[in-house]
Scaffold this motif. Structure first.
Motif, PDB file in Angstrom:
ATOM      1  N   ASN A 155      -3.116  -0.848 -12.571  1.00  0.00           N
ATOM      2  CA  ASN A 155      -4.043  -2.376 -12.505  1.00  0.00           C
ATOM      3  C   ASN A 155      -4.891  -1.558 -13.464  1.00  0.00           C
ATOM      4  N   PHE A 164      -7.313  -5.442  -2.201  1.00  0.00           N
ATOM      5  CA  PHE A 164      -7.491  -4.103  -2.537  1.00  0.00           C
ATOM      6  C   PHE A 164      -6.359  -3.580  -3.661  1.00  0.00           C
ATOM      7  N   ILE A 188       2.042  -2.205  -6.001  1.00  0.00           N
ATOM      8  CA  ILE A 188       1.672  -1.255  -5.789  1.00  0.00           C
ATOM      9  C   ILE A 188       1.806  -0.353  -3.994  1.00  0.00           C
ATOM     10  N   GLN A 189       1.627  -1.406  -3.091  1.00  0.00           N
ATOM     11  CA  GLN A 189       2.038  -1.063  -2.185  1.00  0.00           C
ATOM     12  C   GLN A 189       3.404  -2.346  -1.775  1.00  0.00           C
ATOM     13  N   LYS A 192       2.519   3.928  -5.277  1.00  0.00           N
ATOM     14  CA  LYS A 192       2.757   3.991  -4.016  1.00  0.00           C
ATOM     15  C   LYS A 192       4.284   4.912  -4.086  1.00  0.00           C
TER      16      LYS A 192
HETATM   17  C1  LIG Z   1      -2.744   2.117  -2.595  1.00  0.00           C
HETATM   18  C2  LIG Z   1      -3.066   0.903  -3.313  1.00  0.00           C
HETATM   19  C3  LIG Z   1      -3.269   0.492  -4.201  1.00  0.00           C
HETATM   20  C4  LIG Z   1      -4.265   1.672  -5.333  1.00  0.00           C
HETATM   21  O1  LIG Z   1      -3.128   2.772  -5.519  1.00  0.00           O
HETATM   22  P1  LIG Z   1      -4.396   4.246  -5.827  1.00  0.00           P
HETATM   23  O2  LIG Z   1      -3.029   5.117  -6.249  1.00  0.00           O
HETATM   24  O3  LIG Z   1      -4.343   4.703  -4.866  1.00  0.00           O
HETATM   25  O4  LIG Z   1      -4.734   4.187  -7.275  1.00  0.00           O
HETATM   26  C5  LIG Z   1      -3.791  -0.881  -4.898  1.00  0.00           C
HETATM   27  N1  LIG Z   1      -3.276  -1.752  -5.356  1.00  0.00           N
HETATM   28  C6  LIG Z   1      -2.718  -1.887  -3.707  1.00  0.00           C
HETATM   29  C7  LIG Z   1      -2.359  -3.196  -3.387  1.00  0.00           C
HETATM   30  C8  LIG Z   1      -2.626  -0.407  -3.066  1.00  0.00           C
HETATM   31  O5  LIG Z   1      -1.701  -0.252  -2.389  1.00  0.00           O
END
Ligand SMILES: *Cc1c(COP(=O)(O)O)cnc(C)c1O
Length: 399
Positions: free
Chosen positions: A109, A138, A225-226, A252
């Motif tokens: 990000n 998040f 990421i998720q 992730k």
């Molecule tokens: C987990 C997560 C992050 C952060 O990822 P990290 O590997 O912990 O830095 C960012 N965005 C989303 C949507 C997430 O679920």
């Protein structure tokens, strides 16, 4: 005893940043985990949506072993094969033309934010740098991504934050539209707010946001990421909405458990980064890229794992809806896509998570009152039945 000594040392030597269960895991296989004291657990956490192939999938293990025997690290002053193959695979299966590799979600990000600003400054005006994100989003824990994260409780104590961020309610197109001004360079959203409680937005919302961004020369950054790498039943969640982002971030699930982040970008935006603009010592490391390549290849092969995960997602969802009908006073809503499912309760869910833990099942609680299920994509009906049985027992005790 060994476990007790480990736990004592943990409380002495590790920074106190996580509220952990008093368990030391030593082994995993598929959906199962074993603790140092020999207890077996069924894993519906998957390391927070990370272990998409389950634990110690043979193809993942072999890919890591083979690469570790050949070459682990050389730096980005040189090429290695795995990141090139991985970047090509990601581009072949997505909207993107180019990829930047890093080591975590926050870093993916961070790269997206830096790229959006540089692109907009060069393409439009020096002041076009502000980024709009959603309330309850998040995006990570580094200062810029923490600022992007629309949750004051996570930001508190770390001020001054990074300038140039503002927040709008998620899934509210009019609110977003009125927050945009001529200095807006990007809108950054999760397709489903995972940490925010498995909160969904409508297909219409994403279509309208996409149209608006295109019309105004604003970049749409999707934080997958998720939700990425098969979590919601398609390789990327944006596929559900019939839109494409300008920048997409992954982490992730991508490495199947080996740390890696990726920022996927369209060519005209990617141009803003030139040698020296951005970098990462470990980013594109051959070991992590080989692990990610094996993860994706296994996930994509014949589409079997994806279509099975969709079937399991439907099965899981209907089992939870049935549970909701049995316990309407405790369960208010079940929502999600694929194998990212939230079940909202009328009460705090930490004690449900604790009760499941005591019964050998790992689940997660997010946003205070929402149970979050994000099992490995190899989950079976039997695993789901077992979880539902445990949940039922716990709900009976609660109501
Ligand atoms: C987990 C997560 C992050 C952060 O990822 P990290 O590997 O912990 O830095 C960012 N965005 C989303 C949507 C997430 O679920």
């Amino acid at each position: 005893m060994e476990v007790k000594r480990l736990l004592d040392d943990a409380s002495l030597y590790l920074m106190n940043t996580y509220k952990r269960f008093p368990v030391v895991f030593v082994k995993g296989r598929g959906m199962k985990l074993w603790s140092a004291d020999g207890k077996e657990y069924l894993d519906f956490m998957a390391g927070i949506a990370v272990d998409i192939l389950g634990h110690c999938h043979p193809r993942h293990v072999v890919a890591i072993q083979k690469q570790a025997q050949k070459l682990v690290h050389v730096s980005n002053f040189y090429h290695t094969e795995p990141p090139i193959r991985l970047a090509k695979l990601l581009c072949d299966y997505s909207f993107a033309d180019r990829v930047f590799f890093s080591n975590s979600g926050a870093e993916a990000n961070e790269a997206a934010i830096k790229l959006a600003r540089k692109h907009s400054k060069e393409r439009f005006r020096a002041e076009k740098t502000s980024i709009i994100t959603a309330v309850n989003s998040f995006h990570g824990r580094t200062l810029a991504t923490l600022t992007a994260t629309g949750q004051p409780k996570l930001q508190s104590g770390f001020e001054p934050l990074v300038p140039g961020f503002s927040y709008v309610p998620f899934n509210d197109y009019e609110a977003l539209k009125s927050a945009i001004d001529e200095d807006t360079c990007a809108v950054m959203l999760e397709p489903i707010q995972g940490e925010g409680g498995v909160r969904m937005a409508s297909e219409d919302y994403f279509r309208h946001v996409r149209d608006l961004c295109t019309r105004l020369g604003i970049l749409l950054i999707l934080d997958e990421i998720q939700t990425g790498t098969g979590r919601t039943g398609t390789l990327f969640a944006y596929e559900h909405y019939g839109i494409e982002p300008d920048i997409l971030t992954l982490a992730k699930g991508l490495g199947g458990g080996i740390p890696i982040g990726a920022t996927l970008v369209r060519e005209d935006v990617a141009k803003a980064f030139t040698p020296g603009s951005h970098g990462s010592t470990f980013g594109g490391n051959p070991l992590s890229c080989a692990a990610a390549f094996a993860t994706l290849e296994t996930l994509l092969e014949d589409g079997i794992m994806l279509s099975e995960s969709r079937r399991m997602g439907d099965y899981f969802m209907s089992a939870l809806v049935k549970l909701q009908k049995q316990f309407p006073k405790v369960i208010t809503e079940v929502r999600g896509k694929g194998l990212l499912i939230g079940m909202e309760l009328t009460r705090e869910c930490a004690m449900v998570v604790q009760a499941c833990f005591e019964r050998g099942v790992l689940i997660n609680c997010t946003a205070g009152n929402t149970l979050r299920f994000m099992p490995p994509l190899i989950v079976t009906e039997d695993d789901i039945d077992r979880l539902i049985g445990v949940l039922k027992e716990v709900m009976e005790r609660l109501s």
